[in-house]
Design a protein around this motif. Structure first.
Motif, PDB file in Angstrom:
ATOM      1  N   ILE A 128      62.180  -1.500 -24.734  1.00  0.00           N
ATOM      2  CA  ILE A 128      62.791  -2.579 -24.295  1.00  0.00           C
ATOM      3  C   ILE A 128      62.329  -2.822 -22.849  1.00  0.00           C
ATOM      4  CG2 ILE A 128      64.972  -3.536 -23.727  1.00  0.00           C
ATOM      5  CD1 ILE A 128      66.342  -1.767 -25.787  1.00  0.00           C
ATOM      6  N   ILE A 129      61.332  -3.969 -22.518  1.00  0.00           N
ATOM      7  CA  ILE A 129      60.971  -4.012 -21.245  1.00  0.00           C
ATOM      8  C   ILE A 129      61.651  -5.517 -20.833  1.00  0.00           C
ATOM      9  CG2 ILE A 129      59.172  -4.437 -19.794  1.00  0.00           C
ATOM     10  CD1 ILE A 129      59.405  -1.533 -21.205  1.00  0.00           C
ATOM     11  N   VAL A 130      62.670  -5.345 -19.851  1.00  0.00           N
ATOM     12  CA  VAL A 130      63.546  -6.390 -19.611  1.00  0.00           C
ATOM     13  C   VAL A 130      62.824  -7.582 -18.912  1.00  0.00           C
ATOM     14  CG1 VAL A 130      65.381  -6.917 -18.100  1.00  0.00           C
ATOM     15  CG2 VAL A 130      65.317  -4.573 -19.273  1.00  0.00           C
ATOM     16  N   ASP A 131      61.868  -7.507 -18.303  1.00  0.00           N
ATOM     17  CA  ASP A 131      61.096  -8.382 -17.487  1.00  0.00           C
ATOM     18  C   ASP A 131      59.860  -8.961 -18.062  1.00  0.00           C
ATOM     19  OD1 ASP A 131      60.003  -6.205 -16.829  1.00  0.00           O
ATOM     20  OD2 ASP A 131      59.633  -6.519 -14.765  1.00  0.00           O
ATOM     21  N   ALA A 147      50.182  -0.313 -31.593  1.00  0.00           N
ATOM     22  CA  ALA A 147      50.239   1.238 -31.576  1.00  0.00           C
ATOM     23  C   ALA A 147      51.267   1.937 -32.437  1.00  0.00           C
ATOM     24  CB  ALA A 147      50.487   1.474 -30.156  1.00  0.00           C
ATOM     25  N   GLY A 148      51.926   0.932 -32.915  1.00  0.00           N
ATOM     26  CA  GLY A 148      53.033   1.557 -33.953  1.00  0.00           C
ATOM     27  C   GLY A 148      54.399   1.757 -33.448  1.00  0.00           C
ATOM     28  N   LEU A 149      54.608   0.979 -32.311  1.00  0.00           N
ATOM     29  CA  LEU A 149      56.275   0.928 -31.542  1.00  0.00           C
ATOM     30  C   LEU A 149      56.801  -0.387 -31.832  1.00  0.00           C
ATOM     31  CD1 LEU A 149      54.738   2.557 -28.015  1.00  0.00           C
ATOM     32  CD2 LEU A 149      56.096   3.855 -29.946  1.00  0.00           C
ATOM     33  N   ASN A 150      58.029  -0.247 -32.046  1.00  0.00           N
ATOM     34  CA  ASN A 150      58.807  -1.551 -32.047  1.00  0.00           C
ATOM     35  C   ASN A 150      58.997  -2.188 -30.782  1.00  0.00           C
ATOM     36  OD1 ASN A 150      60.828   0.369 -34.410  1.00  0.00           O
ATOM     37  ND2 ASN A 150      59.740  -1.606 -34.727  1.00  0.00           N
ATOM     38  N   PHE A 151      58.931  -3.408 -30.521  1.00  0.00           N
ATOM     39  CA  PHE A 151      59.177  -3.990 -29.351  1.00  0.00           C
ATOM     40  C   PHE A 151      60.423  -4.802 -29.499  1.00  0.00           C
ATOM     41  CE2 PHE A 151      58.528  -6.810 -25.511  1.00  0.00           C
ATOM     42  CZ  PHE A 151      57.951  -5.884 -24.849  1.00  0.00           C
ATOM     43  N   THR A 171      59.371  -9.700 -32.140  1.00  0.00           N
ATOM     44  CA  THR A 171      60.392  -8.621 -31.991  1.00  0.00           C
ATOM     45  C   THR A 171      60.569  -7.746 -33.364  1.00  0.00           C
ATOM     46  OG1 THR A 171      61.919 -10.071 -30.668  1.00  0.00           O
ATOM     47  CG2 THR A 171      63.034  -8.209 -31.506  1.00  0.00           C
ATOM     48  N   SER A 172      60.777  -6.362 -32.991  1.00  0.00           N
ATOM     49  CA  SER A 172      60.968  -5.641 -34.284  1.00  0.00           C
ATOM     50  C   SER A 172      61.749  -4.333 -33.876  1.00  0.00           C
ATOM     51  CB  SER A 172      59.330  -5.060 -34.741  1.00  0.00           C
ATOM     52  OG  SER A 172      59.187  -4.265 -33.680  1.00  0.00           O
ATOM     53  N   GLY A 173      62.377  -3.829 -35.005  1.00  0.00           N
ATOM     54  CA  GLY A 173      63.198  -2.553 -34.639  1.00  0.00           C
ATOM     55  C   GLY A 173      64.631  -3.217 -34.642  1.00  0.00           C
ATOM     56  N   PHE A 174      65.105  -3.750 -33.559  1.00  0.00           N
ATOM     57  CA  PHE A 174      66.474  -4.390 -33.745  1.00  0.00           C
ATOM     58  C   PHE A 174      66.326  -5.597 -32.700  1.00  0.00           C
ATOM     59  CE2 PHE A 174      67.132  -0.771 -31.167  1.00  0.00           C
ATOM     60  CZ  PHE A 174      67.826  -1.169 -30.123  1.00  0.00           C
ATOM     61  N   VAL A 175      67.374  -6.487 -32.666  1.00  0.00           N
ATOM     62  CA  VAL A 175      67.497  -7.561 -31.526  1.00  0.00           C
ATOM     63  C   VAL A 175      68.481  -6.922 -30.681  1.00  0.00           C
ATOM     64  CG1 VAL A 175      68.049  -9.854 -30.763  1.00  0.00           C
ATOM     65  CG2 VAL A 175      66.630  -9.361 -33.091  1.00  0.00           C
ATOM     66  N   TYR A 176      68.347  -6.786 -29.455  1.00  0.00           N
ATOM     67  CA  TYR A 176      69.467  -6.263 -28.307  1.00  0.00           C
ATOM     68  C   TYR A 176      70.290  -7.864 -27.971  1.00  0.00           C
ATOM     69  CZ  TYR A 176      71.673  -3.474 -24.853  1.00  0.00           C
ATOM     70  OH  TYR A 176      72.476  -3.064 -23.752  1.00  0.00           O
ATOM     71  N   TYR A 177      71.547  -7.838 -28.249  1.00  0.00           N
ATOM     72  CA  TYR A 177      72.142  -9.026 -27.834  1.00  0.00           C
ATOM     73  C   TYR A 177      72.958  -8.733 -26.541  1.00  0.00           C
ATOM     74  CZ  TYR A 177      75.476 -13.000 -27.430  1.00  0.00           C
ATOM     75  OH  TYR A 177      76.001 -13.660 -26.914  1.00  0.00           O
ATOM     76  N   ASP A 206      66.122 -11.375 -40.062  1.00  0.00           N
ATOM     77  CA  ASP A 206      66.483 -10.581 -40.904  1.00  0.00           C
ATOM     78  C   ASP A 206      66.993  -8.910 -40.045  1.00  0.00           C
ATOM     79  OD1 ASP A 206      66.454 -12.093 -42.881  1.00  0.00           O
ATOM     80  OD2 ASP A 206      64.577 -11.552 -43.543  1.00  0.00           O
ATOM     81  N   LEU A 207      66.816  -8.879 -38.880  1.00  0.00           N
ATOM     82  CA  LEU A 207      66.511  -7.586 -38.095  1.00  0.00           C
ATOM     83  C   LEU A 207      67.967  -7.379 -37.828  1.00  0.00           C
ATOM     84  CD1 LEU A 207      63.923  -8.378 -35.104  1.00  0.00           C
ATOM     85  CD2 LEU A 207      63.694  -6.549 -37.168  1.00  0.00           C
TER      86      LEU A 207
END
Length: 278
Positions: A128-131, A147-151, A171-177, A206-207
């Motif tokens: 999770i890169i905020v900026d 590289a196989g990492l969720n962003f 976006t993958s993995g999940f969405v951060y609200y 669907d995440l």
């Protein structure tokens, strides 16, 4: 590509419950204590662990997380040492997802390709890169996915329906609200507003949607977990840690237990959401 994050959410879905996501700052108040805390979190009930990469100029962080970052920097925490902590954690825990959270500058200085390769071998699952907005996806997001990492991207109350598809595109993995406008640890999250916001985001993806900012008690965690796929707690855990430090800001015999105990209480709140919903 299935990451540990995808696997964990699939497991939780089968169990019919939300994820409890904890945030701690790497190296706060020192590297050894911070590693001991991270190791204690899964046993205490954390489903996913976000680890802060300390940075000198954080923008979205409230006073608690800023102070944690400064303590970590004072203790000599670097990005390389943060990856070492993850590697050490992974030697004992092969399943708990680890997300690194922070700002682009330290990664840019480290070197994007080198960082992604090192993060992957250390056992990092997501970033999770905020900026970094979606317009800058070529900088880190696309290489990370390769590289196989969720962003994992942040959506906020001000992210409207026009902006949302851009935010969700890679976006993958999940969405951060982010449940409140402003900085971490400031106000309390409003469950009704969160429920409608999560529903709105889910119309576009669907995440899983995890909600953070403003969750401090088991009751609040339960309310959010009923509305979302996960509840994220950071500032409250950092405040619990800070309360145990000595006058010099060093860890005491109580530090690890204080964070683990609060994690356990909050995890019960999240797990209680399933019963409350039935």
């Amino acid at each position: 590509m299935t990451t540990r994050i995808d696997t964990r959410f699939a497991e939780l879905k089968k169990q019919g419950r939300s994820a409890f996501v904890t945030f701690v700052m790497c190296g706060d108040p020192d590297l050894a204590t911070s590693l001991a805390i991270i190791k204690a979190l899964p046993k205490a009930g954390a489903d996913i662990i976000e680890i802060g990469m300390p940075f000198t100029d954080p923008m979205a962080d409230g006073p608690a997380i800023q102070a944690a970052g400064l303590r970590a920097l004072k203790a000599g925490t670097t990005l390389k040492k943060t990856l070492d902590v993850v590697r050490e954690f992974r030697s004992e825990d092969a399943t708990t997802p680890i997300v690194l959270m922070g700002y682009y500058n330290p990664i840019y200085i480290y070197g994007v390709d080198k960082f992604l390769a090192d993060a992957k071998t250390a056992g990092v699952d997501g970033l999770i890169i905020v900026d970094l907005p979606p317009e800058e996806d070529t900088e880190l997001c696309l290489p990370a996915m390769k590289a196989g990492l969720n962003f994992i991207r942040l959506a906020t109350p001000t992210t409207d329906d026009k902006r949302l598809p851009a935010v969700l595109a890679n976006t993958s993995g999940f969405v951060y609200y982010v449940s409140i406008t402003g900085i971490t640890g400031a106000a309390a999250a409003d469950t009704a507003q969160v429920t409608s916001a999560v529903a709105r985001i889910k119309r576009h993806t669907d995440l899983p949607v995890c909600v953070g900012f403003g969750i401090r008690t088991p009751e609040a965690a339960r309310g959010i977990a009923q509305a979302a796929d996960g509840a994220v707690v950071g500032s409250a855990l950092i405040d619990a840690l800070k309360a145990t430090l000595d006058t010099e800001g060093r860890a005491t015999a109580k530090t690890v237990a204080a964070v683990a105990d609060l994690t356990a209480a909050l995890a019960q709140g999240v797990r209680g959401a399933k019963q409350a919903a039935e």
